[in-house]
Design a protein around this motif. Structure first.
Motif, PDB file in Angstrom:
ATOM      1  N   SER A 289      40.743  44.264  49.384  1.00 49.65           N
ATOM      2  CA  SER A 289      41.614  44.304  50.562  1.00 49.65           C
ATOM      3  C   SER A 289      42.990  44.847  50.231  1.00 49.65           C
ATOM      4  N   GLY A 290      43.228  45.121  48.946  1.00 46.44           N
ATOM      5  CA  GLY A 290      44.520  45.641  48.536  1.00 46.44           C
ATOM      6  C   GLY A 290      44.853  47.000  49.098  1.00 46.44           C
ATOM      7  N   LEU A 338      49.965  42.526  43.652  1.00 47.91           N
ATOM      8  CA  LEU A 338      48.692  42.918  43.058  1.00 47.91           C
ATOM      9  C   LEU A 338      48.909  43.171  41.571  1.00 47.91           C
ATOM     10  N   ILE A 339      48.022  42.653  40.761  1.00 47.35           N
ATOM     11  CA  ILE A 339      48.123  42.822  39.309  1.00 47.35           C
ATOM     12  C   ILE A 339      47.333  44.056  38.888  1.00 47.35           C
ATOM     13  N   ARG A 340      47.992  44.928  38.149  1.00 45.87           N
ATOM     14  CA  ARG A 340      47.344  46.139  37.641  1.00 45.87           C
ATOM     15  C   ARG A 340      46.875  45.913  36.206  1.00 45.87           C
ATOM     16  N   ASN A 341      45.721  46.465  35.883  1.00 40.34           N
ATOM     17  CA  ASN A 341      45.217  46.447  34.515  1.00 40.34           C
ATOM     18  C   ASN A 341      45.132  47.891  34.028  1.00 40.34           C
ATOM     19  N   GLU A 356      53.805  42.350  33.467  1.00 42.48           N
ATOM     20  CA  GLU A 356      53.206  42.812  34.719  1.00 42.48           C
ATOM     21  C   GLU A 356      53.259  41.717  35.779  1.00 42.48           C
ATOM     22  N   THR A 357      52.974  40.499  35.379  1.00 41.54           N
ATOM     23  CA  THR A 357      53.001  39.380  36.319  1.00 41.54           C
ATOM     24  C   THR A 357      54.418  39.091  36.802  1.00 41.54           C
ATOM     25  N   ALA A 358      55.390  39.280  35.912  1.00 36.80           N
ATOM     26  CA  ALA A 358      56.778  38.961  36.253  1.00 36.80           C
ATOM     27  C   ALA A 358      57.449  40.046  37.085  1.00 36.80           C
ATOM     28  N   LEU A 359      56.930  41.262  37.035  1.00 34.69           N
ATOM     29  CA  LEU A 359      57.556  42.364  37.761  1.00 34.69           C
ATOM     30  C   LEU A 359      57.482  42.147  39.268  1.00 34.69           C
ATOM     31  N   PRO A 360      58.467  42.661  40.014  1.00 32.28           N
ATOM     32  CA  PRO A 360      58.362  42.622  41.475  1.00 32.28           C
ATOM     33  C   PRO A 360      57.234  43.534  41.946  1.00 32.28           C
TER      34      PRO A 360
END
Length: 369
Positions: A289-290, A338-341, A356-360
């Motif tokens: 759904s992203g 949304l978390i990118r890998n 990545e988690t901490a970024l806006p």
């Protein structure tokens, strides 16, 4: 206001403007004065480049206002710092028009860089049974049958490469991959890029082994390299031309139905340098759904309609594109985290998932200076 703030405010206007050139994002957050001054400085930049009497403004005013309005879920309170604006209308001057007069930083960025391109039919592909193909097989060629998956436009400034010669612009394609085994078909989906009704097309492509890096279902953003130089800018010097219609065509040469049965869905394109310090090949987003948080329909609609108008003005040939192909525009844009890998070009480079988690949110508008 503390002592350092007072010292800063005591500096002359010329120093304030000079500081804004060097640290604009940091300084505009100091107080309302610098926010207003920052907005004013981008108004001056925008109108020095495209004067208010230029016909371009009449072409883009409506869709540009809708795009900026769609961002109110992110920045309404900041936008309202700029007072005394008037609802958009054909006779309202730009410098009074709500969503333009209060948002010159976004206006400038929207005009300086190519916007996102969405495949407007992405959510209908699994139901689309139109399997019509362009048969290119003949006695002179063994190429597979072809299908055009998408053909769209975005606006590109004429002087784009001379301004960004030290900062190449990536071309990124987005796919939803339902089953990892269909990733092998991605190499047979070709992206042609060029100026609408002008000059030759060039092909941009991902790494040849990209399918080996896709191992599970998800939304994938794949880097296709850099936007190629498509023309000699000197040709347009003195013509008054500020923008050209950039055309992207996606051609399916898989000779299969994976792109129309929902297994491999083309979502769109963008031109954003998601990570500059580490060359990357792709990144994956978990949530299907992203898509609605990655692509702002109003941004895509503005960019498309701008380019469509340019194509009509600048070409004597028939324009095959309809004026408006982007549905669902005009609504508020609500990007979620949304978390990118990432998978990097150099295997020894690894992603810092904590960072990545901490970024806006990375899927908000990408604004440059």
């Amino acid at each position: 206001m503390n002592r350092s703030d007072r010292s800063l405010m005591d500096l002359p206007l010329e120093i304030h403007l000079s500081l804004l050139e060097h640290v604009p994002n940091e300084l505009r957050a100091v107080n309302r004065y610098f926010y207003v001054l920052h907005n004013h400085s981008y108004r001056e930049k925008s109108l020095a480049w495209i004067s208010e009497d230029n016909d371009i403004w009449a072409l883009i005013k409506g869709s540009l206002c809708l795009y900026i309005k769609s961002l109110d879920s992110l920045r309404q309170y900041a936008r309202q710092i700029i007072k005394d604006t008037i609802e958009p209308g054909p006779d309202v001057p730009l410098c009074l028009t709500k969503y333009i007069a209060d948002s010159w930083y976004i206006v400038y960025n929207a005009l300086q860089y190519p916007g996102k391109i969405i495949n407007n039919e992405w959510d209908k592909l699994s139901q689309n049974q139109d399997t019509s193909l362009v048969d290119t097989n003949n006695s002179f060629s063994n190429r597979p049958k072809e299908r055009i998956l998408m053909q769209s436009l975005t606006a590109l400034p004429v002087d784009f490469w001379s301004r960004r010669k030290d900062e190449p612009t990536p071309v990124n394609v987005w796919f939803y991959v339902k089953n990892a085994h269909v990733a092998r078909y991605i190499q047979k989906i070709i992206t042609e890029i060029g100026i609408c009704n002008y000059g030759p097309r060039q092909i941009v492509a991902s790494a040849g082994y990209i399918n080996e890096l896709i191992t599970s279902e998800g939304i994938y953003c794949i880097n296709l390299g850099h936007l190629p130089r498509l023309y000699d800018e000197q040709i347009f010097e003195g013509t008054g031309t500020t923008h050209l219609p950039l055309e992207l065509k996606t051609i399916d040469r898989t000779d299969s139905d994976v792109c129309i049965n929902g297994d491999l869905v083309l979502l769109g394109y963008d031109f954003i340098p998601y990570q500059i310090s580490k060359p990357w090949l792709l990144f994956r987003v978990e949530n299907k759904s992203g898509i609605d948080t990655i692509f702002n329909y109003s941004e895509c609609s503005f960019s498309y309609e701008f380019a469509w108008s340019l194509a009509c003005l600048q070409s004597e040939e028939r324009i095959e594109f309809p004026k408006d192909t982007i549905s669902r525009h005009g609504s508020l844009y609500k990007p979620s985290k949304l978390i990118r890998n990432f998978v990097y070009k150099h295997p020894e480079q690894k992603q810092d998932l904590g960072q990545e988690t901490a970024l806006p949110n990375w899927n908000t508008p990408y604004l440059r200076r």
